[in-house]
Enzyme design. Sequence first.
Site, mmCIF file in Angstrom:
data_model
loop_
_atom_site.group_PDB
_atom_site.id
_atom_site.type_symbol
_atom_site.label_atom_id
_atom_site.label_comp_id
_atom_site.label_asym_id
_atom_site.label_seq_id
_atom_site.Cartn_x
_atom_site.Cartn_y
_atom_site.Cartn_z
ATOM 1 N N ASN A 84 -1.946 1.841 -4.871
ATOM 2 C CA ASN A 84 -2.649 3.699 -4.737
ATOM 3 C C ASN A 84 -0.578 4.294 -5.567
ATOM 4 O O ASN A 84 0.243 4.672 -5.039
ATOM 5 C CB ASN A 84 -2.564 4.360 -3.599
ATOM 6 N N HIS A 142 -6.972 10.805 1.543
ATOM 7 C CA HIS A 142 -5.792 10.141 1.705
ATOM 8 C C HIS A 142 -5.285 11.039 2.614
ATOM 9 O O HIS A 142 -5.346 12.047 2.253
ATOM 10 C CB HIS A 142 -5.469 10.185 0.324
ATOM 11 N N GLU A 168 -2.528 12.363 2.662
ATOM 12 C CA GLU A 168 -1.615 13.400 1.599
ATOM 13 C C GLU A 168 -2.585 14.042 1.219
ATOM 14 O O GLU A 168 -2.540 15.945 0.945
ATOM 15 C CB GLU A 168 -0.664 12.748 0.228
ATOM 16 N N GLU A 223 -4.949 3.997 7.623
ATOM 17 C CA GLU A 223 -3.479 3.790 7.561
ATOM 18 C C GLU A 223 -3.313 5.050 8.605
ATOM 19 O O GLU A 223 -2.817 6.407 8.747
ATOM 20 C CB GLU A 223 -3.980 4.639 6.008
ATOM 21 N N GLY A 242 4.950 5.245 3.808
ATOM 22 C CA GLY A 242 5.972 5.664 2.577
ATOM 23 C C GLY A 242 7.288 5.936 3.992
ATOM 24 O O GLY A 242 8.342 5.621 3.672
ATOM 25 N N SER A 249 3.239 0.949 4.076
ATOM 26 C CA SER A 249 3.879 0.430 4.188
ATOM 27 C C SER A 249 3.879 -1.240 4.725
ATOM 28 O O SER A 249 5.472 -1.974 5.119
ATOM 29 C CB SER A 249 5.302 0.642 5.286
HETATM 30 C C1 PEP Z 1 -0.703 4.946 0.668
HETATM 31 O O1 PEP Z 1 0.050 6.080 0.408
HETATM 32 O O2 PEP Z 1 -1.736 5.092 0.817
HETATM 33 C C2 PEP Z 1 0.639 4.401 1.554
HETATM 34 C C3 PEP Z 1 -0.251 2.719 1.872
HETATM 35 O O3 PEP Z 1 1.652 3.766 1.147
HETATM 36 P P1 PEP Z 1 2.558 3.032 1.394
HETATM 37 O O4 PEP Z 1 2.658 1.537 0.864
HETATM 38 O O5 PEP Z 1 4.481 3.356 0.072
HETATM 39 O O6 PEP Z 1 3.395 3.427 2.472
#
Ligand code: PEP
Length: 250
Positions: free
Chosen positions: A9, A94, A96, A166, A172, A211
């Site tokens: 992503n 997601h 966000e 997630e 992040g 992460s």
């Molecule tokens: C994401 O935004 O779906 C995600 C998992 O980000 P990151 O790997 O940077 O934590």
Amino acid sequence: MRIPFIAGNWKMNKSIDEARQLVSELLPLLKDIKTAEIAVCPPFVSLTSVKSLLLGSAVKLGTQNIHDQEKGAFTGEVAPGMLAGWVDYAILGHSERRQIFGESDAFINRKVLAALKHGMTPILCIGETLEENEAGQTETVLERQVRAGVADISATDAPRLVVAYEPIWAIGTGRAATADDAQTRCAFVRACLRAQLGDAADTIRVQYGGSVSAANAAEILSKPDIDGALVGGASLKAADFAAICRAAGA
Ligand code: PEP
């Protein structure tokens, strides 16, 4: 047998030229990986140029969002039919989108159904906040997000679904869930899927996201209920993303 699935992503990163550059670096690094499915999800503006670079490779293309309506007065939005036949996957719900853009469970469910109708595989994202986690509410949140997210999916479409667990506190932050905790949560997500969709839960791939890095991928991906990863930050560097893909399937 669920084929491991790694999706990158890219979020709101990479210009059109930078997207082409990243894919050009990535493809040679991924070409020997046979036992994992891999997708990249660039911003809308780069979908067509990335698609042309992916032709002839096994790497799939995903969008980071779609609208649920077929057309109309939705300035700035992209209808599912506009991407039908162009992209394989659609990241939906997601955190966000949920947190910054206020997307509800019901809206996300309509997008999931629209994606399926137009031949895209939804990657339905779910996960709890830090506060919910610390208050012991994780399972309640996940159960609600699964139940609402998969409502009205037909028995035929159910096996195509992908769900990404997630935890928002891990996205992040550089602070991934431990592999054991991720396994426990993904197994719980599968149990919720079973309650809603029956035996299709055995086929549906449940990814972990938050992460994931070249350093922790192998351990996380070794767990029985974790069928892949949704990767944010580390998907922006060809070598890191390739290392994660390699950890999923040599
Ligand atoms: C994401 O935004 O779906 C995600 C998992 O980000 P990151 O790997 O940077 O934590």
